[in-house]
Design a protein around this motif. Structure first.
Motif, PDB file in Angstrom:
ATOM      1  N   ALA A  65      36.813  40.352  40.088  1.00 19.19           N
ATOM      2  CA  ALA A  65      37.659  41.522  39.903  1.00 19.19           C
ATOM      3  C   ALA A  65      37.221  42.601  40.591  1.00 19.19           C
ATOM      4  O   ALA A  65      37.900  43.394  41.254  1.00 19.19           O
ATOM      5  N   ILE A  66      35.672  42.973  40.359  1.00 16.46           N
ATOM      6  CA  ILE A  66      35.286  44.337  40.866  1.00 16.46           C
ATOM      7  C   ILE A  66      35.522  44.158  42.259  1.00 16.46           C
ATOM      8  O   ILE A  66      35.625  45.303  43.112  1.00 16.46           O
ATOM      9  N   SER A 106      43.280  42.323  35.095  1.00 17.50           N
ATOM     10  CA  SER A 106      44.102  43.011  36.239  1.00 17.50           C
ATOM     11  C   SER A 106      44.249  42.375  37.756  1.00 17.50           C
ATOM     12  O   SER A 106      45.014  42.822  38.337  1.00 17.50           O
ATOM     13  N   LEU A 107      43.274  41.462  37.685  1.00 10.12           N
ATOM     14  CA  LEU A 107      43.522  40.342  39.150  1.00 10.12           C
ATOM     15  C   LEU A 107      44.767  40.044  39.084  1.00 10.12           C
ATOM     16  O   LEU A 107      45.360  39.777  40.274  1.00 10.12           O
ATOM     17  N   TYR A 126      42.233  50.777  39.952  1.00  9.64           N
ATOM     18  CA  TYR A 126      41.084  51.669  39.921  1.00  9.64           C
ATOM     19  C   TYR A 126      40.117  50.861  38.893  1.00  9.64           C
ATOM     20  O   TYR A 126      40.679  50.443  37.878  1.00  9.64           O
ATOM     21  N   LEU A 127      38.625  50.614  38.913  1.00  9.93           N
ATOM     22  CA  LEU A 127      37.860  50.042  37.912  1.00  9.93           C
ATOM     23  C   LEU A 127      36.660  51.077  37.789  1.00  9.93           C
ATOM     24  O   LEU A 127      36.092  51.155  38.795  1.00  9.93           O
ATOM     25  N   THR A 128      36.337  50.950  36.391  1.00  9.77           N
ATOM     26  CA  THR A 128      35.157  51.479  36.314  1.00  9.77           C
ATOM     27  C   THR A 128      34.112  50.629  35.778  1.00  9.77           C
ATOM     28  O   THR A 128      34.424  49.709  34.973  1.00  9.77           O
ATOM     29  N   GLN A 142      39.545  50.514  44.350  1.00 13.31           N
ATOM     30  CA  GLN A 142      38.541  51.615  44.372  1.00 13.31           C
ATOM     31  C   GLN A 142      37.546  51.439  43.250  1.00 13.31           C
ATOM     32  O   GLN A 142      38.175  50.978  41.933  1.00 13.31           O
ATOM     33  N   VAL A 143      36.297  51.770  43.120  1.00 12.46           N
ATOM     34  CA  VAL A 143      35.413  51.212  42.177  1.00 12.46           C
ATOM     35  C   VAL A 143      34.716  52.640  41.852  1.00 12.46           C
ATOM     36  O   VAL A 143      34.394  53.271  42.694  1.00 12.46           O
TER      37      VAL A 143
END
Length: 353
Positions: free
Chosen positions: A118-119, A78-79, A90-92, A124-125
């Motif tokens: 990446a995080i 996704s980066l 968004y990243l979980t 948003q995380v």
């Protein structure tokens, strides 16, 4: 997989969702059976970054507002889906990034750094426990862009049938423990084995059923044999009938070194099975005190053995079902699939244009 499918099953009733996968395998098939749209971005290898361009084009062609990544590989790819002017990323975080690649040498260290990068880069995380939020802040992630949402499951699911213990050569008077966990280092099966062995020195009819597959399958079989536990530990491999399997257990355990908010504990709660878990992630939200279950220190086999024997005595006294019922009532009221999905949707609406 279950976290994502549970989320999408609920979200598809409110918004248009598409599940993007790198392989057309089990997860894609399960998603389609739930009526979820699936798009396969096929990778030629684990390190194939060309799919980033394909994902970017798909987002542009379909006017996607949100890209939501789960897992280290999806996070890193996704980066490269840039620029992100027209959508939010968004990243979980499902586990402590420092624990995702334990005992994987140089490759593990590289993947860990890429995942943390990446995080930090996501818009948003979402952390699956408050503890993970604090872990991420310690790693340098901006705390203002982290929201905490605890998992939820569908409490309406019931076992299709009740299994008979004879199916697994178990006796009715056996004390049956079920551990649902990938056979990987982060799950710390050795602590489960040590605790079991100590408990067996006091009570002999205890069985541990291991549900799951992984890179340590043969290694852990050898460990169990070396510890003299071959007759008491059953390796069941990957199963698609966990809901039914739980009907033959007395309790479940989880000895992980790191977790977020373990779905397997919610599945145990749904089955009204008391639990013992290490103090990881957000388990204290599910188990606020010992009436609802036992929380032990990570790696503490002595504590595990003590709590196994506590439950063993409760079964002997006819009180163990009361504990399972209490856990069920608490979990079903606070950690439903619907509440979980609504929390995610609220965060989408809060930050997305």
């Amino acid at each position: 997989m279950f976290h994502i499918l549970s989320l999408l099953k609920q979200l598809k009733n409110s918004v248009n969702v598409t599940l993007g996968v790198f392989h057309d395998e089990v997860m894609a098939a399960k998603a389609r059976s739930l009526g979820i749209n699936v798009k396969v971005f096929k990778q030629h290898s684990q390190f194939d970054l060309t799919v980033a361009k394909e994902i970017k084009e798909y987002i542009q062609d379909h006017n996607i507002d949100i890209l939501h990544s789960h897992g280290a590989r999806a996070n890193f790819i996704s980066l490269f889906v840039k620029p992100r002017k027209n959508f939010k990323w968004y990243l979980t975080v499902h586990s402590n990034p420092l624990d995702d690649f334990i005992n994987q040498g140089i490759k593990g260290k590289v993947f860990t750094k890429l995942n943390i990068r990446a995080i930090k880069s996501a818009d948003q995380v979402i952390a699956i426990s408050e503890r993970f939020k604090n872990d991420l802040i310690q790693l340098g992630v901006n705390g203002q862009k982290i929201d905490t949402i605890l998992n939820g499951i569908d409490f309406n699911i019931k076992p299709k049938t009740r299994y008979n213990r004879e199916m697994l050569d178990l006796k009715e008077d056996d004390f049956v423990i079920i551990m649902i966990a990938r056979l990987e280092p982060v799950k710390d099966h050795e602590t489960a084995f040590r605790g079991l062995k100590e408990a067996l020195s006091k009570e002999g009819n205890i069985k541990l059923l291991l549900v799951g597959d992984g890179s340590r399958y043969e290694e852990l079989q050898n460990v169990a044999e070396e510890m003299g536990l071959s007759e008491n530990v059953l390796f069941l491999g990957q199963r698609n009938d966990v809901t039914e399997l739980l009907t033959i257990g007395d309790i479940t355990i989880l000895t992980s070194l790191s977790e977020s908010f373990p779905l397997v504990l919610l599945e145990s709660a749904r089955a009204k099975k008391p639990v013992i878990t290490t103090d990881v992630g957000g388990v204290k939200s599910l188990i606020p005190n010992e009436d609802y279950g036992y929380i032990i220190n990570v790696g503490d086999a002595d504590q595990l053995a003590e709590r196994i024997l506590n439950y063993y005595e409760m079964k002997e006294n006819g009180k163990i079902e009361e504990r399972g019922e209490l856990l069920y009532q608490h979990a079903s009221e606070n950690f439903s699939e619907e509440a979980f999905a609504q929390s995610v949707l609220n965060i989408y609406k809060k930050y997305t244009r």
